[in-house]
Structure formats: C-alpha cells, structure tokens
Motif scaffolding. Sequence first.
Motif, PDB file in Angstrom:
ATOM      1  N   ARG A 170       0.945  -1.127  -0.108  1.00 24.34           N
ATOM      2  CA  ARG A 170       0.017   0.003   0.025  1.00 24.34           C
ATOM      3  C   ARG A 170       0.867   1.062   0.039  1.00 24.34           C
ATOM      4  O   ARG A 170       0.314   2.114  -0.526  1.00 24.34           O
ATOM      5  N   ALA A 171       2.084   0.969   0.685  1.00 27.02           N
ATOM      6  CA  ALA A 171       3.000   2.316   0.504  1.00 27.02           C
ATOM      7  C   ALA A 171       4.431   1.836   0.460  1.00 27.02           C
ATOM      8  O   ALA A 171       4.714   1.106   1.239  1.00 27.02           O
ATOM      9  N   VAL A 172       5.157   2.500  -0.404  1.00 25.00           N
ATOM     10  CA  VAL A 172       6.324   2.205  -0.583  1.00 25.00           C
ATOM     11  C   VAL A 172       7.381   3.393  -0.648  1.00 25.00           C
ATOM     12  O   VAL A 172       7.068   4.523  -1.239  1.00 25.00           O
ATOM     13  N   LEU A 173       8.555   3.192   0.063  1.00 24.27           N
ATOM     14  CA  LEU A 173       9.576   4.335   0.047  1.00 24.27           C
ATOM     15  C   LEU A 173      10.812   4.034  -0.711  1.00 24.27           C
ATOM     16  O   LEU A 173      11.536   2.926  -0.660  1.00 24.27           O
ATOM     17  N   ASP A 174      11.419   4.872  -1.490  1.00 23.20           N
ATOM     18  CA  ASP A 174      12.553   4.589  -2.231  1.00 23.20           C
ATOM     19  C   ASP A 174      13.643   5.904  -2.039  1.00 23.20           C
ATOM     20  O   ASP A 174      13.500   6.969  -2.188  1.00 23.20           O
ATOM     21  N   VAL A 175      14.560   5.235  -1.278  1.00 24.92           N
ATOM     22  CA  VAL A 175      15.744   6.301  -0.696  1.00 24.92           C
ATOM     23  C   VAL A 175      16.751   6.383  -1.709  1.00 24.92           C
ATOM     24  O   VAL A 175      17.415   5.385  -2.007  1.00 24.92           O
ATOM     25  N   GLY A 176      16.817   7.550  -2.332  1.00 23.27           N
ATOM     26  CA  GLY A 176      17.815   7.627  -3.364  1.00 23.27           C
ATOM     27  C   GLY A 176      16.980   7.310  -4.726  1.00 23.27           C
ATOM     28  O   GLY A 176      17.645   6.373  -5.567  1.00 23.27           O
ATOM     29  N   CYS A 177      15.894   7.797  -4.920  1.00 26.79           N
ATOM     30  CA  CYS A 177      14.998   7.165  -6.125  1.00 26.79           C
ATOM     31  C   CYS A 177      15.557   7.634  -7.540  1.00 26.79           C
ATOM     32  O   CYS A 177      14.991   7.186  -8.645  1.00 26.79           O
TER      33      CYS A 177
ATOM     34  N   VAL B   6       7.770  12.774  -4.697  1.00 26.44           N
ATOM     35  CA  VAL B   6       9.234  13.052  -4.882  1.00 26.44           C
ATOM     36  C   VAL B   6       9.359  14.113  -4.046  1.00 26.44           C
ATOM     37  O   VAL B   6       9.083  15.182  -4.132  1.00 26.44           O
ATOM     38  N   ARG B   7      10.371  13.956  -3.066  1.00 24.71           N
ATOM     39  CA  ARG B   7      10.909  15.127  -2.058  1.00 24.71           C
ATOM     40  C   ARG B   7      12.629  15.197  -2.119  1.00 24.71           C
ATOM     41  O   ARG B   7      13.087  14.419  -2.441  1.00 24.71           O
ATOM     42  N   LEU B   8      12.894  16.527  -2.515  1.00 28.59           N
ATOM     43  CA  LEU B   8      14.419  16.781  -2.461  1.00 28.59           C
ATOM     44  C   LEU B   8      14.565  17.031  -0.971  1.00 28.59           C
ATOM     45  O   LEU B   8      14.867  17.901  -0.345  1.00 28.59           O
ATOM     46  N   GLU B   9      15.143  15.640  -0.488  1.00 28.69           N
ATOM     47  CA  GLU B   9      15.416  15.769   1.103  1.00 28.69           C
ATOM     48  C   GLU B   9      16.091  14.546   1.481  1.00 28.69           C
ATOM     49  O   GLU B   9      16.153  13.464   0.491  1.00 28.69           O
ATOM     50  N   ASN B  10      17.244  14.661   2.138  1.00 30.58           N
ATOM     51  CA  ASN B  10      18.035  13.694   2.632  1.00 30.58           C
ATOM     52  C   ASN B  10      17.316  12.819   3.787  1.00 30.58           C
ATOM     53  O   ASN B  10      16.270  13.217   4.434  1.00 30.58           O
ATOM     54  N   TRP B  11      17.670  11.704   3.639  1.00 30.46           N
ATOM     55  CA  TRP B  11      16.696  10.579   4.627  1.00 30.46           C
ATOM     56  C   TRP B  11      17.035  11.117   6.159  1.00 30.46           C
ATOM     57  O   TRP B  11      16.101  10.841   6.955  1.00 30.46           O
ATOM     58  N   MET B  12      18.029  11.591   6.500  1.00 33.95           N
ATOM     59  CA  MET B  12      18.194  12.105   7.845  1.00 33.95           C
ATOM     60  C   MET B  12      17.124  13.523   8.392  1.00 33.95           C
ATOM     61  O   MET B  12      16.721  13.614   9.326  1.00 33.95           O
ATOM     62  N   ASP B  13      16.461  13.917   7.268  1.00 30.98           N
ATOM     63  CA  ASP B  13      15.574  15.017   7.515  1.00 30.98           C
ATOM     64  C   ASP B  13      14.160  14.523   7.379  1.00 30.98           C
ATOM     65  O   ASP B  13      13.218  15.291   7.673  1.00 30.98           O
ATOM     66  N   TYR B  14      13.901  13.433   6.716  1.00 34.19           N
ATOM     67  CA  TYR B  14      12.681  12.879   6.379  1.00 34.19           C
ATOM     68  C   TYR B  14      11.784  12.492   7.509  1.00 34.19           C
ATOM     69  O   TYR B  14      12.117  11.743   8.461  1.00 34.19           O
ATOM     70  N   THR B  15      10.505  12.892   7.431  1.00 34.89           N
ATOM     71  CA  THR B  15       9.489  12.347   8.755  1.00 34.89           C
ATOM     72  C   THR B  15       8.581  11.835   7.957  1.00 34.89           C
ATOM     73  O   THR B  15       7.531  12.659   7.280  1.00 34.89           O
ATOM     74  N   PRO B  16       8.077  10.704   7.669  1.00 30.72           N
ATOM     75  CA  PRO B  16       7.207  10.197   6.943  1.00 30.72           C
ATOM     76  C   PRO B  16       5.708  10.537   7.853  1.00 30.72           C
ATOM     77  O   PRO B  16       5.496  10.352   9.031  1.00 30.72           O
ATOM     78  N   GLN B  17       4.562  10.139   6.828  1.00 29.81           N
ATOM     79  CA  GLN B  17       3.314  10.474   7.320  1.00 29.81           C
ATOM     80  C   GLN B  17       2.715   9.030   7.788  1.00 29.81           C
ATOM     81  O   GLN B  17       1.528   9.161   8.409  1.00 29.81           O
ATOM     82  N   GLY B  18       3.274   8.225   7.645  1.00 28.49           N
ATOM     83  CA  GLY B  18       3.000   6.801   7.766  1.00 28.49           C
ATOM     84  C   GLY B  18       3.709   5.676   7.634  1.00 28.49           C
ATOM     85  O   GLY B  18       4.833   5.960   6.957  1.00 28.49           O
ATOM     86  N   ARG B  19       3.541   4.599   8.140  1.00 24.59           N
ATOM     87  CA  ARG B  19       4.533   3.537   7.880  1.00 24.59           C
ATOM     88  C   ARG B  19       4.283   2.951   6.308  1.00 24.59           C
ATOM     89  O   ARG B  19       3.224   3.075   5.550  1.00 24.59           O
ATOM     90  N   PHE B  20       5.530   2.211   5.943  1.00 26.99           N
ATOM     91  CA  PHE B  20       5.546   1.588   4.376  1.00 26.99           C
ATOM     92  C   PHE B  20       5.606   0.212   4.727  1.00 26.99           C
ATOM     93  O   PHE B  20       6.233  -0.447   5.612  1.00 26.99           O
ATOM     94  N   ASP B  21       5.097  -0.372   3.600  1.00 29.99           N
ATOM     95  CA  ASP B  21       5.114  -1.836   3.643  1.00 29.99           C
ATOM     96  C   ASP B  21       6.750  -2.441   2.915  1.00 29.99           C
ATOM     97  O   ASP B  21       6.890  -3.305   3.505  1.00 29.99           O
ATOM     98  N   GLY B  22       7.334  -1.510   2.166  1.00 28.99           N
ATOM     99  CA  GLY B  22       8.472  -1.824   1.890  1.00 28.99           C
ATOM    100  C   GLY B  22       9.561  -0.548   1.630  1.00 28.99           C
ATOM    101  O   GLY B  22       9.046   0.502   1.358  1.00 28.99           O
ATOM    102  N   ILE B  23      10.684  -0.736   1.894  1.00 28.75           N
ATOM    103  CA  ILE B  23      11.566   0.333   1.687  1.00 28.75           C
ATOM    104  C   ILE B  23      12.561  -0.031   0.538  1.00 28.75           C
ATOM    105  O   ILE B  23      13.200  -1.318   0.944  1.00 28.75           O
ATOM    106  N   ILE B  24      12.878   0.541  -0.627  1.00 32.38           N
ATOM    107  CA  ILE B  24      13.968   0.181  -1.416  1.00 32.38           C
ATOM    108  C   ILE B  24      15.153   1.470  -1.294  1.00 32.38           C
ATOM    109  O   ILE B  24      14.760   2.551  -1.515  1.00 32.38           O
ATOM    110  N   SER B  25      16.174   0.938  -1.279  1.00 32.32           N
ATOM    111  CA  SER B  25      17.290   1.912  -1.579  1.00 32.32           C
ATOM    112  C   SER B  25      18.633   1.317  -2.421  1.00 32.32           C
ATOM    113  O   SER B  25      19.042   0.271  -2.129  1.00 32.32           O
ATOM    114  N   ILE B  26      18.761   1.759  -3.855  1.00 33.45           N
ATOM    115  CA  ILE B  26      19.478   1.492  -4.641  1.00 33.45           C
ATOM    116  C   ILE B  26      20.637   2.652  -4.803  1.00 33.45           C
ATOM    117  O   ILE B  26      20.246   3.511  -5.425  1.00 33.45           O
TER     118      ILE B  26
END
Length: 308
Positions: free
Chosen positions: A79-86, A127-147
């Motif tokens: 339902r929700a996925v985060l891509d760190v470094g998209c 899409v957010r112009l943001e470092n993961w150190m500064d990111y605050t999500p609005q809800g949980r994710f079912d998956g996180i991908i970072s490539i």
Amino acid sequence: MTAPADADRAAGAAAAVRHHYDVGDEFYRLWLDSSLTYSCAMWEPVGGETLDGGGDALAVAQERKLRFHLDAVGADRARAVLDVGCGWGSVLARLAVRHGVPRSVGLTLSERQAAHVRSQALPGVEVRLENWMDYTPQGRFDGIISIGAFEHFATPADPPAEKIRIYREFFTRCHRWLTPDGVLSLQTIAYASMRREQANGFIQREIFPDADLPTLAEITAAAEGIFEVRALHNGRFDYARTCEEWARRLRARRDEAVALVGPEVVARYERYLRLSAVGFRMRRICLLRLVLVPYRGTDVDGPGGPAR
C-alpha cells in the motif's frame, strides 16, 4: 531533528550528489537505458523469464534488477513504498503504473532528478528533495527500497565507528518506518579486498566527492539487532559488465556527449567507468544486494516512528 554535525553531513552529501547527477539529463540519456536506471543491472536470466527491453540487452538487465527489488518488498501487495535515493524514478514508475501502489515516496538530493520524476505525473507518487536524515514520514511503509544511495551516507574522513553509527541510524529509522511485516531491499557498492586507504583518489575527488563505500562487516554490525539479513547477493560481475556496457554506449555517442558537456567531462566519465569495471573484476570492490526484515520486540520499536 537532525543534529548540527549531521546537518553539515547532509549538506555535503547534497552538494556531492549535485556535482555528479546535475551534469545534465541529456548526457545520461546518451548511455543509460531508456528508464535512466543508473545502478548495477542483473544480467543473468531467471528460468523461463521474458522481459521486454525492445532488443536492448541493458534495458532487459535493468528491468530484471528493478523486478528483484520490487519483488523483495512485495510490491504487488504493498500500500505504501519508500524509495531512498530514487534517481530518475524507475522504481517509482513501476510502483505506480505496474503495481498500482497507492502511495510511493521518493527521496533524492538532485533537483534535476526530482524535476524529472515530477514531470511524469505518476499517480500516488510524491518525490521529495530531502535527505533521509531530515525525512519524517506521514505513515508506515510496507517496503523500503534503496539502490545506490548507501554509498553516499559516510565520508572518507569518518572513522569506522562513525560510519557504523551513521548506518545504524539509517537502519533504525527504516525499522521505525516499516510496518511489522515490512521489508528493506538495499543495494550498495562495498569494499571487498581493497581497504578504504587504497581507494582511487580520482573517483573520490572527481566523480563522487565526500562519499565512502561501506564494508559488509560495517553493514552487518550496523544492522545487528535491528534487521535480519534474509538474503545476500554479490553482483560484482554484474556491475563490471554494466560499467563496460555504459562505457561502450558512451563511446558510441562520444561526439554528441562532447557537444553537450565538453571533452573534459566525457573523458572523466570514460575513465571512471573503466576504472570501476576493473575494480569489480579484480575483487577490489563488490556489489551487495541485501534483503532485510525488521526484528520486532526490540528497543528500536520505541518512540520515534509514525503511529501504526
């Protein structure tokens, strides 16, 4: 809130990413595949598979890699996925169009990449112009991908203990951002037989300034007690072949590349791709694909994450 030292680190990472990726989208279009996937492909087919690449072997290999990570996080059910470094959004596009994921978030430090993703108007994609150190999500994710982002988290000046601290902070945040059954799929270049002191100065200065690779030991130490390593693959031959194919495609369109960015930039990239391919083939560096699942009932489950 990001601590002052980490704020400086985030600013440095953003500058380093812009140095590399803001050379220009048209330059990268000359030698990447049509999806603008700028990370290690997967060249070996899985039994009986058929992937559409329009006759482009690189496109097929990149599609295989993307599918690996999307399958790892269960994109069909997510339902929700985060891509760190998209990057230019190849993962986000597939989440939105092929898998129909209602909410996908991509983090990038490149203004050009963010603009490219936004221009596609992908349904459910932010899409957010943001470092993961500064990111605050609005809800949980079912998956996180970072490539291909993990390589930018630490700097050559960081002692090993500091690198592990940074990596552990990333894993801690991912743990809090994931649902109880969530999965983190991570791909990163790592040091293999080479020590960081032996890293090529040209690549550190001219290609990826202020970036330092992890070791497998540093990754596992940082993840200990937070994530279980469910699967681990070393794709160093995949990355050697990917770099060689990128170099071949760049050579084939060298005149166009020179017209876009100048001969010095083209020569720099040709040297970088050649040295990288040699490094992978000589076992000096490797390419790690890790599938990680969070341990539950640990201290990491405490305050700091979004509500369930």
